[in-house]
Design a protein around this motif. Structure first.
Motif, short mmCIF file in Angstrom:
data_model
loop_
_atom_site.label_atom_id
_atom_site.label_comp_id
_atom_site.label_asym_id
_atom_site.label_seq_id
_atom_site.Cartn_x
_atom_site.Cartn_y
_atom_site.Cartn_z
N ARG A 154 0.86 -1.19 0.00
CA ARG A 154 0.00 0.00 0.00
C ARG A 154 0.89 1.23 0.00
NH1 ARG A 154 -5.41 -0.61 1.32
NH2 ARG A 154 -6.05 -2.71 1.96
N ARG A 155 0.55 2.21 -0.82
CA ARG A 155 1.37 3.41 -0.93
C ARG A 155 0.50 4.66 -0.72
NH1 ARG A 155 6.62 2.28 -2.90
NH2 ARG A 155 6.82 0.02 -2.89
N VAL A 156 1.10 5.67 -0.10
CA VAL A 156 0.50 7.00 0.01
C VAL A 156 1.51 7.96 -0.59
CG1 VAL A 156 -0.42 8.77 1.54
CG2 VAL A 156 -0.67 6.35 2.14
N VAL A 157 1.10 8.68 -1.64
CA VAL A 157 2.07 9.46 -2.40
C VAL A 157 1.53 10.84 -2.74
CG1 VAL A 157 2.98 7.34 -3.42
CG2 VAL A 157 1.29 8.70 -4.68
N GLU A 158 2.47 11.71 -3.12
CA GLU A 158 2.15 13.00 -3.70
C GLU A 158 2.48 12.92 -5.20
OE1 GLU A 158 4.61 15.68 -1.51
OE2 GLU A 158 3.34 15.64 0.27
N PRO A 159 1.47 12.83 -6.06
CA PRO A 159 1.71 12.62 -7.49
C PRO A 159 2.11 13.92 -8.20
CG PRO A 159 -0.64 12.74 -7.07
CD PRO A 159 0.03 12.85 -5.72
N TYR A 160 3.05 13.79 -9.14
CA TYR A 160 3.54 14.97 -9.84
C TYR A 160 3.35 14.90 -11.35
CZ TYR A 160 5.68 17.04 -5.72
OH TYR A 160 5.86 17.64 -4.50
N ALA A 161 3.59 13.74 -11.96
CA ALA A 161 3.54 13.69 -13.42
C ALA A 161 3.29 12.27 -13.91
CB ALA A 161 4.85 14.21 -14.00
#
Length: 270
Positions: A165-172
């Motif tokens: 499971r991942r929690v991320v800040e998406p950029y592109a």
């Protein structure tokens, strides 16, 4: 009432998820009362615009029960038409018939100069190779929106036989070698990560916005390309199996990706 001003308001609403009322009025150089009248005019034309009250209140364009006209610049129209022409061959699942129908409707309303630009650019575009991995257009659309709005997301990610499971800040979003990749900051691991979109599942937008960090490179596409190439070089191997290609593919499944028949006995090589 200024038609140009109403179109400018629509352009702003379509380019951002939500606007504060005072900020919209400032950008359009009108009073709050004029802004409210222009919003009502757009509602009369079929656009569903939600009003939120309070100190953090403002306006946002909702998805409606029907599709009202979009306001596009010539450059945006060209980009959309090129994308529709290539959608069926760029690894987007179930896109061929949908893209063809949408393109037929879209191109018939384009001005002649814009159609000429679309035709010229399309002739220079190279379609994807047959080994492109399909990705649902809906998933790509969701990821594009959260990248644009700087919104944190959660998802499951499968790498080999391991699922995390991942929690991320998406950029592109970047397309490399017929695959889509998501460049993002992994909050739990505290670093930049590149994820293959076809391995994502259970995407959930948290509605929590983040302040963008400085990117690890001036060009996100070049950064992702370099990451993919370094991984390929590190683990690149070749093998020749004394086995028919069909049997090898059946036995090794996705690990047989890129296999070709070799020699008179049709051996499989990777």
């Amino acid at each position: 009432m200024s038609a140009a001003r109403v179109l400018a308001l629509l352009d702003l609403l379509q380019s951002h998820r939500q606007w504060a009322g005072p900020e919209l009025a400032r950008r359009l150089e009108v009073t709050d009362r004029t802004l409210r009248r222009d919003v009502e005019r757009l509602r009369d034309l079929g656009y569903r615009i939600e009003t939120t009250r309070g100190t953090a209140g403002g306006y946002r364009l909702e998805a409606g029960s029907s599709v009202p006209p979009l306001l596009l610049t010539d450059a945006e129209a060209v980009t959309m038409a090129i994308g529709l022409r290539l959608a069926a061959e760029q690894g987007i699942a179930d896109a061929e018939q949908v893209a063809a129908g949408a393109l037929a409707k879209f191109e018939q309303v384009l001005p002649a100069p814009v159609r000429e630009r679309v035709a010229a650019l399309s002739s220079l575009s190279r379609p994807a190779t047959p080994d492109a991995i399909p990705v649902a257009a809906e998933l790509l659309g969701q990821l594009a929106l959260v990248c644009r709005d700087h919104e944190r997301v959660r998802f499951r990610y499968r790498s080999g036989d391991v699922e995390t499971r991942r929690v991320v800040e998406p950029y592109a979003l970047v397309a490399v070698r017929q695959r889509w990749f998501l460049l993002c900051w992994d909050l739990e691991r505290g670093g930049w990560r590149t994820f293959r979109v076809d391995r994502l599942s259970e995407l959930f937008a948290t509605r929590l916005n983040f302040s963008p960090r400085p990117l690890p490179a001036p060009d996100p596409a070049a950064y992702v390309m370099a990451s993919v190439e370094s991984l390929s070089k590190r683990y690149r191997v070749e093998a020749i199996l004394d086995l028919p290609l069909e049997r090898m593919v059946e036995r090794f499944g996705r690990w047989s990706e890129g296999a070709v028949a070799e020699g008179p006995k049709q051996r499989a090589g990777r």
